[in-house]
Design a protein around this motif. Structure first.
Motif, PDB file in Angstrom:
ATOM      1  N   TRP A  77       0.842  -1.187   0.000  1.00  0.00           N
ATOM      2  CA  TRP A  77       0.000   0.000   0.000  1.00  0.00           C
ATOM      3  C   TRP A  77       0.883   1.245   0.000  1.00  0.00           C
ATOM      4  CZ3 TRP A  77      -4.992  -0.832  -0.794  1.00  0.00           C
ATOM      5  CH2 TRP A  77      -5.568  -2.010  -0.360  1.00  0.00           C
ATOM      6  N   GLY A  78       0.543   2.217  -0.830  1.00  0.00           N
ATOM      7  CA  GLY A  78       1.204   3.518  -0.828  1.00  0.00           C
ATOM      8  C   GLY A  78       0.201   4.579  -0.428  1.00  0.00           C
ATOM      9  N   VAL A  79       0.637   5.509   0.415  1.00  0.00           N
ATOM     10  CA  VAL A  79      -0.211   6.611   0.868  1.00  0.00           C
ATOM     11  C   VAL A  79       0.546   7.913   0.623  1.00  0.00           C
ATOM     12  CG1 VAL A  79      -1.414   7.651   2.841  1.00  0.00           C
ATOM     13  CG2 VAL A  79      -1.224   5.160   2.672  1.00  0.00           C
ATOM     14  N   GLY A  80      -0.131   8.875   0.030  1.00  0.00           N
ATOM     15  CA  GLY A  80       0.468  10.186  -0.214  1.00  0.00           C
ATOM     16  C   GLY A  80      -0.510  11.292   0.131  1.00  0.00           C
ATOM     17  N   PHE A  81       0.024  12.474   0.436  1.00  0.00           N
ATOM     18  CA  PHE A  81      -0.801  13.620   0.813  1.00  0.00           C
ATOM     19  C   PHE A  81      -0.538  14.817  -0.082  1.00  0.00           C
ATOM     20  CE2 PHE A  81      -0.861  11.155   4.715  1.00  0.00           C
ATOM     21  CZ  PHE A  81      -2.176  11.302   5.126  1.00  0.00           C
ATOM     22  N   LYS A  82      -1.579  15.630  -0.210  1.00  0.00           N
ATOM     23  CA  LYS A  82      -1.494  16.903  -0.921  1.00  0.00           C
ATOM     24  C   LYS A  82      -2.188  17.951  -0.048  1.00  0.00           C
ATOM     25  CE  LYS A  82      -3.440  16.823  -4.969  1.00  0.00           C
ATOM     26  NZ  LYS A  82      -4.158  16.972  -6.264  1.00  0.00           N
ATOM     27  N   SER A  83      -1.435  18.932   0.444  1.00  0.00           N
ATOM     28  CA  SER A  83      -2.047  20.004   1.222  1.00  0.00           C
ATOM     29  C   SER A  83      -2.677  21.004   0.253  1.00  0.00           C
ATOM     30  CB  SER A  83      -1.006  20.711   2.095  1.00  0.00           C
ATOM     31  OG  SER A  83      -0.060  21.372   1.277  1.00  0.00           O
ATOM     32  N   VAL A  84      -3.692  21.683   0.734  1.00  0.00           N
ATOM     33  CA  VAL A  84      -4.335  22.724  -0.063  1.00  0.00           C
ATOM     34  C   VAL A  84      -4.404  23.963   0.822  1.00  0.00           C
ATOM     35  CG1 VAL A  84      -6.347  23.372  -1.437  1.00  0.00           C
ATOM     36  CG2 VAL A  84      -5.670  20.954  -1.278  1.00  0.00           C
ATOM     37  N   SER A  85      -3.359  24.776   0.727  1.00  0.00           N
ATOM     38  CA  SER A  85      -3.235  25.963   1.567  1.00  0.00           C
ATOM     39  C   SER A  85      -4.127  27.089   1.059  1.00  0.00           C
ATOM     40  CB  SER A  85      -1.784  26.446   1.593  1.00  0.00           C
ATOM     41  OG  SER A  85      -0.959  25.433   2.124  1.00  0.00           O
ATOM     42  N   ASP A  86      -4.602  27.887   1.979  1.00  0.00           N
ATOM     43  CA  ASP A  86      -5.482  29.016   1.682  1.00  0.00           C
ATOM     44  C   ASP A  86      -4.851  29.967   0.668  1.00  0.00           C
ATOM     45  OD1 ASP A  86      -7.527  30.940   1.847  1.00  0.00           O
ATOM     46  OD2 ASP A  86      -6.621  31.893   3.608  1.00  0.00           O
ATOM     47  N   ASP A  87      -5.538  30.185  -0.423  1.00  0.00           N
ATOM     48  CA  ASP A  87      -5.143  31.145  -1.460  1.00  0.00           C
ATOM     49  C   ASP A  87      -3.714  30.933  -1.957  1.00  0.00           C
ATOM     50  OD1 ASP A  87      -5.611  33.254  -3.204  1.00  0.00           O
ATOM     51  OD2 ASP A  87      -5.005  34.787  -1.762  1.00  0.00           O
ATOM     52  N   PHE A 120       4.212   9.033   8.952  1.00  0.00           N
ATOM     53  CA  PHE A 120       4.633  10.260   8.275  1.00  0.00           C
ATOM     54  C   PHE A 120       5.203  11.215   9.312  1.00  0.00           C
ATOM     55  CE2 PHE A 120       1.511   8.448   5.507  1.00  0.00           C
ATOM     56  CZ  PHE A 120       1.919   8.781   4.230  1.00  0.00           C
ATOM     57  N   THR A 121       6.363  11.779   9.017  1.00  0.00           N
ATOM     58  CA  THR A 121       6.891  12.835   9.877  1.00  0.00           C
ATOM     59  C   THR A 121       6.230  14.139   9.476  1.00  0.00           C
ATOM     60  OG1 THR A 121       8.747  13.198   8.372  1.00  0.00           O
ATOM     61  CG2 THR A 121       9.112  11.678  10.209  1.00  0.00           C
ATOM     62  N   ASP A 122       6.248  15.113  10.392  1.00  0.00           N
ATOM     63  CA  ASP A 122       5.657  16.402  10.046  1.00  0.00           C
ATOM     64  C   ASP A 122       6.488  17.092   8.962  1.00  0.00           C
ATOM     65  OD1 ASP A 122       7.814  16.882  11.769  1.00  0.00           O
ATOM     66  OD2 ASP A 122       6.930  18.698  12.562  1.00  0.00           O
ATOM     67  N   GLY A 123       5.892  18.032   8.284  1.00  0.00           N
ATOM     68  CA  GLY A 123       6.597  18.764   7.233  1.00  0.00           C
ATOM     69  C   GLY A 123       6.385  18.146   5.868  1.00  0.00           C
ATOM     70  N   ALA A 124       7.437  18.136   5.054  1.00  0.00           N
ATOM     71  CA  ALA A 124       7.350  17.742   3.649  1.00  0.00           C
ATOM     72  C   ALA A 124       6.848  16.316   3.457  1.00  0.00           C
ATOM     73  CB  ALA A 124       8.707  17.922   2.973  1.00  0.00           C
ATOM     74  N   ASP A 125       7.124  15.416   4.402  1.00  0.00           N
ATOM     75  CA  ASP A 125       6.705  14.022   4.272  1.00  0.00           C
ATOM     76  C   ASP A 125       5.191  13.916   4.090  1.00  0.00           C
ATOM     77  OD1 ASP A 125       7.401  11.281   4.135  1.00  0.00           O
ATOM     78  OD2 ASP A 125       6.987  11.001   6.268  1.00  0.00           O
ATOM     79  N   MET A 126       4.440  14.823   4.721  1.00  0.00           N
ATOM     80  CA  MET A 126       2.985  14.857   4.598  1.00  0.00           C
ATOM     81  C   MET A 126       2.524  16.150   3.932  1.00  0.00           C
ATOM     82  SD  MET A 126       2.100  15.237   8.635  1.00  0.00           S
ATOM     83  CE  MET A 126       0.620  16.243   8.575  1.00  0.00           C
ATOM     84  N   ASP A 127       3.374  16.713   3.088  1.00  0.00           N
ATOM     85  CA  ASP A 127       3.123  17.931   2.315  1.00  0.00           C
ATOM     86  C   ASP A 127       2.756  19.116   3.206  1.00  0.00           C
ATOM     87  OD1 ASP A 127       3.267  19.242  -0.156  1.00  0.00           O
ATOM     88  OD2 ASP A 127       1.102  19.056  -0.476  1.00  0.00           O
ATOM     89  N   SER A 128       3.304  19.143   4.405  1.00  0.00           N
ATOM     90  CA  SER A 128       3.154  20.273   5.335  1.00  0.00           C
ATOM     91  C   SER A 128       1.706  20.648   5.614  1.00  0.00           C
ATOM     92  CB  SER A 128       3.932  21.490   4.825  1.00  0.00           C
ATOM     93  OG  SER A 128       5.302  21.165   4.704  1.00  0.00           O
ATOM     94  N   ILE A 129       0.846  19.646   5.756  1.00  0.00           N
ATOM     95  CA  ILE A 129      -0.552  19.918   6.093  1.00  0.00           C
ATOM     96  C   ILE A 129      -0.605  20.561   7.471  1.00  0.00           C
ATOM     97  CG2 ILE A 129      -2.824  18.911   6.526  1.00  0.00           C
ATOM     98  CD1 ILE A 129      -1.891  16.558   4.699  1.00  0.00           C
TER      99      ILE A 129
END
Length: 164
Positions: A77-87, A120-129
């Motif tokens: 299984w692979g899991v990836g994240f994409k943050s969606v920052s305000d504006d 996932f470590t915080d920061g880039a590993d989880m796209d800085s959500i």
């Protein structure tokens, strides 16, 4: 929020699909599942909102799944994240951060749910959500990975995201 506390739970009904190579809905004793094939990489996405009480540390994703009939072999299984920052982030072009993966053994009996985790470590590993931010999570069965040896479909039951 304390380490180990649940931030979010998603179920198959919340899945959103790409135009090709996606899992299909099925039921198992009235439980809705997503069937991921053993011969083709398939993925889907889940929308999420990081709770405002999230402390900003790492997260652990627990994948609850079972085999359609197999009682041996592994899935990858692979899991990836994409943050969606305000504006700031364009949903038309924003990419997912690299997947983190787990090689997960099938449960000992068909119908039993295996719980496998991806850290996932915080920061880039989880796209800085960040707390209070919308995000997308992608789940993929990496069927063409040499370590994915389980014959038959892998059925997703749930995903839990907790603070690490």
């Amino acid at each position: 929020m304390a380490s180990g506390d649940t931030l979010l739970v998603v179920v198959p009904a919340l899945a959103e699909f790409p135009s090709a190579n996606y899992p299909t809905f099925d039921t198992r004793n009235v439980v809705t599942v997503l069937d991921f094939d053993d011969s083709t990489d398939e993925s889907c996405e889940f929308p999420g909102f990081m709770p405002r009480h999230y402390d900003g540390g790492g997260i652990t994703v627990t994948i609850g799944w079972m085999a359609t009939s197999a009682i041996a072999g592994n899935t990858v299984w692979g899991v990836g994240f994409k943050s969606v920052s305000d504006d700031a982030d364009d949903l038309d072009s924003k990419a997912f951060a690299a997947d983190n993966a787990v090689t997960a053994a099938a449960a000992s009996a068909s119908g039993e749910v295996a719980y496998d985790t991806v850290a996932f470590t915080d920061g880039a590993d989880m796209d800085s959500i960040a707390a209070g931010e919308y995000f997308r999570m992608k789940l993929t069965r990496d069927a063409d990975n040499g370590s994915d040896t389980m014959v038959g479909d892998a059925e997703l039951v749930f995903i839990e995201i907790k603070e690490t």
